[in-house]
Design a protein around this motif. Structure first.
Motif, short mmCIF file in Angstrom:
data_model
loop_
_atom_site.label_atom_id
_atom_site.label_comp_id
_atom_site.label_asym_id
_atom_site.label_seq_id
_atom_site.Cartn_x
_atom_site.Cartn_y
_atom_site.Cartn_z
N HIS A 65 -3.59 0.27 11.12
CA HIS A 65 -2.40 0.75 10.43
C HIS A 65 -1.26 -0.24 10.58
O HIS A 65 -1.01 -0.74 11.66
CB HIS A 65 -2.04 2.10 11.06
N ASN A 66 -0.57 -0.56 9.47
CA ASN A 66 0.65 -1.36 9.55
C ASN A 66 1.51 -1.10 8.32
O ASN A 66 1.03 -0.68 7.27
CB ASN A 66 0.37 -2.84 9.76
N LEU A 67 2.78 -1.36 8.44
CA LEU A 67 3.76 -1.08 7.39
C LEU A 67 3.51 -1.85 6.10
O LEU A 67 3.57 -1.25 5.02
CB LEU A 67 5.18 -1.34 7.93
N PRO A 68 3.22 -3.15 6.11
CA PRO A 68 3.00 -3.86 4.84
C PRO A 68 1.83 -3.31 4.01
O PRO A 68 1.92 -3.26 2.79
CB PRO A 68 2.71 -5.30 5.28
N ILE A 69 0.77 -2.89 4.65
CA ILE A 69 -0.37 -2.30 3.94
C ILE A 69 0.05 -0.96 3.34
O ILE A 69 -0.24 -0.66 2.18
CB ILE A 69 -1.58 -2.13 4.89
N THR A 70 0.74 -0.14 4.12
CA THR A 70 1.20 1.15 3.63
C THR A 70 2.15 0.98 2.45
O THR A 70 2.06 1.69 1.46
CB THR A 70 1.90 1.94 4.76
N TYR A 71 3.04 0.01 2.56
CA TYR A 71 3.99 -0.26 1.48
C TYR A 71 3.26 -0.63 0.19
O TYR A 71 3.56 -0.10 -0.88
CB TYR A 71 4.96 -1.38 1.87
#
Length: 173
Positions: free
Chosen positions: A121-127
């Motif tokens: 899980h990480n923010l750039p992938i979620t974004y």
């Protein structure tokens, strides 16, 4: 500690942006999709090899495959009909939004099917998953269930096994 607080603020901003977006959802089988996007994390164990195998399974005439990956150490994926976008921490704003024009173009592209195969899980992938306007979004990451149309929970599996499970379920539609 400051990084964690900034990340929480970034997630709140992302979900607020997401709530303002509207898009229509159409379920596509992978064999019918002509434009497929794959989001993955190159930092996941053995990810590059497994993504190449998945791309080989999906390749067919008149099918365009684009990948978007996040990594600390970029690895290029070979394939003449595959467009690859690789982003690194330096190419990401604190909000998770990419800075590069290639990454922004990927996010603005409306795919028939967008598949999230990230395990970590990480923010750039979620974004990238959240802000994309694709017609059908699929994920196996429990942190992304709010931003996808179809969620398959596959704990302790590799990327190839997750993809196989996704394909089996989608084929039943």
């Amino acid at each position: 500690m400051l990084k964690n607080k900034l990340e929480k603020i970034a997630y709140r901003r992302l979900f607020k942006q997401l709530s303002l977006k509207s898009r229509s959802v159409n379920i596509y089988k992978l064999e019918e999709a002509k434009h497929i996007g794959i989001i993955w994390n190159q930092n996941d164990v053995n990810a590059a090899n497994q993504i190449q195998k998945i791309i080989q399974q999906l390749k067919r005439p008149n099918c365009f495959i684009h990948t978007y990956s996040y990594t600390n150490n970029p690895i290029n994926i070979n394939g003449s009909s595959v467009q690859n976008v690789v982003v690194t921490p330096k190419q990401i704003k604190w909000t998770g939004a990419p800075k590069s024009s290639e990454a922004i173009e990927f996010i603005n592209t409306s795919f028939d099917v967008l598949i999230d195969l990230s395990i970590q899980h990480n923010l750039p992938i979620t974004y990238a998953l959240a802000m994309n306007n694709s017609r059908f979004k699929i994920t196996s990451n429990c942190h992304h269930y709010e931003v996808a149309d179809f969620f398959i929970q596959s704990p302790n599996k590799g990327i190839l096994e997750i993809f196989t499970s996704m394909k089996e379920y989608i084929d039943k539609f």
